[in-house]
Design a protein around this motif. Structure first.
Motif, PDB file in Angstrom:
ATOM      1  N   ASN A  63      36.536  26.539  32.934  1.00 37.96           N
ATOM      2  CA  ASN A  63      36.735  27.784  33.676  1.00 37.96           C
ATOM      3  C   ASN A  63      35.401  28.265  34.218  1.00 37.96           C
ATOM      4  N   LYS A  65      33.628  31.357  36.382  1.00 40.13           N
ATOM      5  CA  LYS A  65      33.772  32.698  36.955  1.00 40.13           C
ATOM      6  C   LYS A  65      32.395  33.191  37.343  1.00 40.13           C
ATOM      7  N   ASP A 101      40.708  30.720  42.265  1.00 34.80           N
ATOM      8  CA  ASP A 101      41.129  32.120  42.329  1.00 34.80           C
ATOM      9  C   ASP A 101      41.195  32.575  43.778  1.00 34.80           C
ATOM     10  N   GLN A 105      35.818  33.261  43.729  1.00 34.29           N
ATOM     11  CA  GLN A 105      34.713  33.441  42.787  1.00 34.29           C
ATOM     12  C   GLN A 105      35.011  32.818  41.426  1.00 34.29           C
ATOM     13  N   GLY A 106      36.172  32.251  41.292  1.00 33.81           N
ATOM     14  CA  GLY A 106      36.556  31.597  40.044  1.00 33.81           C
ATOM     15  C   GLY A 106      37.377  30.353  40.312  1.00 33.81           C
ATOM     16  N   THR A 108      39.460  26.955  37.935  1.00 31.60           N
ATOM     17  CA  THR A 108      39.817  26.296  36.683  1.00 31.60           C
ATOM     18  C   THR A 108      40.061  24.819  36.972  1.00 31.60           C
TER      19      THR A 108
END
Length: 396
Positions: A63, A65, A101, A105-106, A108
């Protein structure tokens, strides 16, 4: 419960000792911090996959972020750890699932190799790390495909949109200001490659050397200069005009002669033009491994090339210099070339030595401490070069 982290050299390993009741389930959670360093415009996060056994439900989840937009994201195929760092041209991992996302900015990344894929990856890892030539007398690798469960390194590479003024992070009354300038011109370099082609490099390691050199040569800028020094029992400076000569044949014996750096024929550094880079790759791709390992004299040749600069005249000194004993020999070391180094060029090109080898010295000076001490002293007799070592395989 007892948790033990291994030594810094094996910091990707840890051991756990705990008593677990029969027919029960134990879940281990390991939390650690790692500093990601931005190198060549990219962050690298490496996860070593060495489960010890085939795992029915193996899953890796990463992950990410960040406070800035993720501008670049790459998940290359699993690597061995000895591979050259992945680039945007490398194949991507087809089994990695990427979910971004909405704000970019994110992200997975999920990797779930089943048992068949784990077997395939273990076989690929073993094939990449063992010597291809089973007749290599230096190889002592006893690992077999039946016992290997190393899958490789799962690598995630990414970068962020970099604000012009850098980034400021504030936490608990402290702040940190990060700068990552993107408009600075690359540093001009005078690069001397010192390449080990001794007998212990036979097989996979000489192929790794060629792969690394092809990548590094491609990254040179046109205003850089470079030289290629190859060594086994003897030391040779490569001449680009020999690029089209046929590849040398491997001798049926390993020469034991020990060459001196004072007797090596020197070649002027080459401009890193596309034409010269292509010639250099031809020479590198024809290298053949054999002989002993004369590390000390090879590094001395690299340092002597560094000391003499980037501009020099290969013509013999005129006969009018016969009255000068030093001029007669060219230099006190006995070379028959005259070097000169304009200050404006010297100040622009940073001397760099890139040393690729797989092991220990076996010819000439073999004491590691003396080699380090003498090379360090020699390096600092004039403007010191940055010396980078790229180890290949294992040293036996």
């Amino acid at each position: 419960m007892f948790l033990k982290l291994c030594s810094a050299r094996d910091s990707n390993q840890f051991t756990v000792s705990v008593n677990v009741e029969g027919n029960s389930t134990a879940i281990f959670v390991l939390i650690y911090e790692e500093l990601l360093v931005r190198s060549n415009g990219i962050y690298n996060h490496d996860i070593n996959l060495h489960p010890g056994n085939l795992v029915p439900n193996l899953k890796v989840v990463v992950n990410i972020k960040e406070p800035q937009v993720i501008s670049t994201l790459r998940v290359p195929e699993l690597r061995t750890g000895n591979d050259v760092a992945a680039t945007e041209n490398d194949p991507q991992n087809k089994n990695a699932v990427i979910e971004k996302d909405d704000d970019d900015q994110g992200v997975t990344i999920t990797f779930k190799p089943d048992l068949e894929e784990q077997k395939r990856l273990a076989k690929v890892y073993l094939e990449k790390t063992k010597d291809k030539d089973s007749s290599n007398r230096y190889s002592r690798n006893t690992e077999t495909t039946q016992t290997s469960t190393v899958l490789g390194q799962f690598v995630v590479q990414y970068d962020l949109e970099q604000p012009c003024t850098g980034e400021v992070f504030i936490s608990d009354g402290y702040f940190a200001h990060f700068f990552a300038p993107t408009s600075l011109p690359p540093l001009g370099k005078n690069v001397i490659f010192v390449l080990d082609i001794s007998g212990s490099m036979i097989g996979r390691k000489i192929e790794q050397l060629k792969s690394a050199m092809n990548t590094i040569l491609s990254d040179l800028n046109e205003y850089d200069r470079f030289s290629i020094v190859v060594f086994n029992s003897i030391v040779t400076v490569q001449d680009l005009k020999d690029a089209d000569l046929p590849a040398p044949k491997t001798p049926i014996y390993f020469p034991t002669v020990n060459s001196s750096s004072k007797n090596v024929t020197l070649v002027p550094p080459s401009v890193a033009s596309p034409e010269n880079i292509a010639k250099a790759k031809k020479i590198v791709n024809k290298l053949v491994a054999n002989g002993g390992t004369n590390i000390y004299e090879a590094l001395l040749v690299g340092l002597n090339i560094k000391d003499k600069g980037v501009e020099w005249d290969t013509e013999k000194k005129s006969t009018s210099n016969k009255g000068c004993s030093r001029c007669n020999s060219g230099w006190e070391d006995g070379w028959d070339v005259e070097w000169y180094e304009p200050e404006e060029i010297h100040n622009k090109l940073e001397p760099v030595i890139i040393f690729l080898t797989d092991g220990q010295a076996t010819v000439g000076e073999t004491n590691t401490n003396r080699i380090i001490a003498n090379i360090t002293k020699k390096n600092f007799e004039s403007e010191p070069a940055s010396i980078y070592t790229l180890p290949l395989g294992k040293s036996y």
